[in-house]
Design a protein around this motif. Structure first.
Motif, PDB file in Angstrom:
ATOM      1  N   VAL A 154      -4.707  11.998   4.491  1.00  0.00           N
ATOM      2  CA  VAL A 154      -6.150  11.954   4.227  1.00  0.00           C
ATOM      3  C   VAL A 154      -6.877  12.990   5.088  1.00  0.00           C
ATOM      4  CG1 VAL A 154      -8.219  10.509   4.448  1.00  0.00           C
ATOM      5  CG2 VAL A 154      -6.127   9.555   3.460  1.00  0.00           C
ATOM      6  N   ALA A 155      -6.523  13.073   6.365  1.00  0.00           N
ATOM      7  CA  ALA A 155      -7.170  14.031   7.270  1.00  0.00           C
ATOM      8  C   ALA A 155      -6.901  15.470   6.833  1.00  0.00           C
ATOM      9  CB  ALA A 155      -6.681  13.816   8.701  1.00  0.00           C
ATOM     10  N   LEU A 156      -5.662  15.774   6.464  1.00  0.00           N
ATOM     11  CA  LEU A 156      -5.334  17.124   6.011  1.00  0.00           C
ATOM     12  C   LEU A 156      -6.096  17.487   4.738  1.00  0.00           C
ATOM     13  CD1 LEU A 156      -1.494  17.277   6.662  1.00  0.00           C
ATOM     14  CD2 LEU A 156      -3.268  18.657   7.790  1.00  0.00           C
ATOM     15  N   ALA A 157      -6.211  16.544   3.812  1.00  0.00           N
ATOM     16  CA  ALA A 157      -6.963  16.807   2.579  1.00  0.00           C
ATOM     17  C   ALA A 157      -8.417  17.152   2.907  1.00  0.00           C
ATOM     18  CB  ALA A 157      -6.886  15.596   1.645  1.00  0.00           C
ATOM     19  N   TRP A 158      -9.008  16.431   3.861  1.00  0.00           N
ATOM     20  CA  TRP A 158     -10.390  16.703   4.253  1.00  0.00           C
ATOM     21  C   TRP A 158     -10.506  18.085   4.900  1.00  0.00           C
ATOM     22  CZ3 TRP A 158     -13.233  17.802   8.603  1.00  0.00           C
ATOM     23  CH2 TRP A 158     -14.623  17.698   8.478  1.00  0.00           C
ATOM     24  N   LEU A 159      -9.581  18.404   5.798  1.00  0.00           N
ATOM     25  CA  LEU A 159      -9.612  19.694   6.481  1.00  0.00           C
ATOM     26  C   LEU A 159      -9.433  20.860   5.508  1.00  0.00           C
ATOM     27  CD1 LEU A 159      -7.600  18.671   9.647  1.00  0.00           C
ATOM     28  CD2 LEU A 159     -10.000  19.413   9.607  1.00  0.00           C
ATOM     29  N   VAL A 160      -8.587  20.685   4.507  1.00  0.00           N
ATOM     30  CA  VAL A 160      -8.411  21.716   3.486  1.00  0.00           C
ATOM     31  C   VAL A 160      -9.673  21.810   2.636  1.00  0.00           C
ATOM     32  CG1 VAL A 160      -7.129  22.334   1.379  1.00  0.00           C
ATOM     33  CG2 VAL A 160      -5.891  21.603   3.442  1.00  0.00           C
ATOM     34  N   ASP A 161     -10.227  20.671   2.246  1.00  0.00           N
ATOM     35  CA  ASP A 161     -11.441  20.650   1.430  1.00  0.00           C
ATOM     36  C   ASP A 161     -12.603  21.341   2.139  1.00  0.00           C
ATOM     37  OD1 ASP A 161     -12.870  19.733  -0.967  1.00  0.00           O
ATOM     38  OD2 ASP A 161     -13.963  18.450   0.442  1.00  0.00           O
ATOM     39  N   GLN A 162     -12.665  21.200   3.468  1.00  0.00           N
ATOM     40  CA  GLN A 162     -13.729  21.810   4.259  1.00  0.00           C
ATOM     41  C   GLN A 162     -13.380  23.240   4.678  1.00  0.00           C
ATOM     42  OE1 GLN A 162     -16.713  20.131   4.729  1.00  0.00           O
ATOM     43  NE2 GLN A 162     -15.694  18.770   3.277  1.00  0.00           N
ATOM     44  N   ALA A 163     -12.204  23.717   4.284  1.00  0.00           N
ATOM     45  CA  ALA A 163     -11.717  25.079   4.549  1.00  0.00           C
ATOM     46  C   ALA A 163     -11.386  25.344   6.020  1.00  0.00           C
ATOM     47  CB  ALA A 163     -12.677  26.136   4.013  1.00  0.00           C
ATOM     48  N   PHE A 164     -11.184  24.296   6.811  1.00  0.00           N
ATOM     49  CA  PHE A 164     -10.720  24.491   8.183  1.00  0.00           C
ATOM     50  C   PHE A 164      -9.242  24.870   8.185  1.00  0.00           C
ATOM     51  CE2 PHE A 164     -14.357  21.629   9.045  1.00  0.00           C
ATOM     52  CZ  PHE A 164     -15.046  22.438   9.933  1.00  0.00           C
ATOM     53  N   LEU A 165      -8.512  24.372   7.194  1.00  0.00           N
ATOM     54  CA  LEU A 165      -7.097  24.687   7.033  1.00  0.00           C
ATOM     55  C   LEU A 165      -6.875  25.258   5.645  1.00  0.00           C
ATOM     56  CD1 LEU A 165      -5.329  21.483   8.436  1.00  0.00           C
ATOM     57  CD2 LEU A 165      -5.954  23.565   9.675  1.00  0.00           C
ATOM     58  N   THR A 166      -5.827  26.082   5.538  1.00  0.00           N
ATOM     59  CA  THR A 166      -5.387  26.523   4.218  1.00  0.00           C
ATOM     60  C   THR A 166      -4.075  25.818   3.924  1.00  0.00           C
ATOM     61  OG1 THR A 166      -4.192  28.429   5.107  1.00  0.00           O
ATOM     62  CG2 THR A 166      -6.488  28.785   4.428  1.00  0.00           C
ATOM     63  N   GLU A 167      -3.824  25.588   2.660  1.00  0.00           N
ATOM     64  CA  GLU A 167      -2.604  24.909   2.228  1.00  0.00           C
ATOM     65  C   GLU A 167      -1.814  25.870   1.353  1.00  0.00           C
ATOM     66  OE1 GLU A 167      -1.520  20.693   0.109  1.00  0.00           O
ATOM     67  OE2 GLU A 167      -3.287  21.779  -0.593  1.00  0.00           O
ATOM     68  N   THR A 168      -0.566  26.094   1.729  1.00  0.00           N
ATOM     69  CA  THR A 168       0.316  26.947   0.949  1.00  0.00           C
ATOM     70  C   THR A 168       1.371  26.062   0.310  1.00  0.00           C
ATOM     71  OG1 THR A 168      -0.017  28.750   2.518  1.00  0.00           O
ATOM     72  CG2 THR A 168       1.865  28.935   1.025  1.00  0.00           C
ATOM     73  N   THR A 169       1.488  26.152  -1.008  1.00  0.00           N
ATOM     74  CA  THR A 169       2.499  25.365  -1.710  1.00  0.00           C
ATOM     75  C   THR A 169       3.503  26.287  -2.378  1.00  0.00           C
ATOM     76  OG1 THR A 169       1.111  25.263  -3.675  1.00  0.00           O
ATOM     77  CG2 THR A 169       0.933  23.428  -2.144  1.00  0.00           C
ATOM     78  N   MET A 170       4.754  25.866  -2.323  1.00  0.00           N
ATOM     79  CA  MET A 170       5.831  26.589  -2.995  1.00  0.00           C
ATOM     80  C   MET A 170       6.766  25.548  -3.607  1.00  0.00           C
ATOM     81  SD  MET A 170       6.664  29.892  -0.593  1.00  0.00           S
ATOM     82  CE  MET A 170       7.370  29.004   0.766  1.00  0.00           C
ATOM     83  N   THR A 171       7.376  25.904  -4.688  1.00  0.00           N
ATOM     84  CA  THR A 171       8.282  25.001  -5.375  1.00  0.00           C
ATOM     85  C   THR A 171       9.424  24.568  -4.464  1.00  0.00           C
ATOM     86  OG1 THR A 171       7.765  26.128  -7.440  1.00  0.00           O
ATOM     87  CG2 THR A 171       9.728  24.737  -7.443  1.00  0.00           C
TER      88      THR A 171
END
Length: 99
Positions: free
Chosen positions: A50-67
């Motif tokens: 939940v905390a990571l989702a909020w931080l990504v939503d607020q652009a404090f963190l970036t999320e990189t996804t790979m298969t």
């Protein structure tokens, strides 16, 4: 605890564990040492998600996804000043930040 009162947190944690693992069996000490540690980790992972989702939503963190691998999170340096301001104005631990 009487039969009519609401269970406390430990009671709920034990029950949650056995609901997720209905075939489990252990002693009092085993439950206290290993099963509740497991429950704490399970809860902390959910809180972290939940905390990571909020931080990504607020652009404090970036999320990189790979298969094939879990997402990787990185600090967004462009948000440094906003992050420092957020932490300076945050309420004491255990309370949500002032936003």
């Amino acid at each position: 605890m009487s039969s009519g009162t609401r269970p406390d947190q430990v009671t709920e944690e034990i029950l949650r564990y056995f609901l997720r693992n209905p075939m489990a069996a252990d002693s009092l000490e085993g439950i206290a040492r290993w099963r509740l540690l497991n429950e704490t980790v399970y809860r902390k992972v959910d809180e972290t998600r939940v905390a990571l989702a909020w931080l990504v939503d607020q652009a404090f963190l970036t999320e990189t996804t790979m298969t094939g691998i879990d997402p990787v999170y990185r600090f967004n340096a462009e948000k440094r000043q906003a992050a420092e301001t957020l932490l300076r104005t945050a309420k004491p631990r255990g309370e949500a930040p002032c936003l």
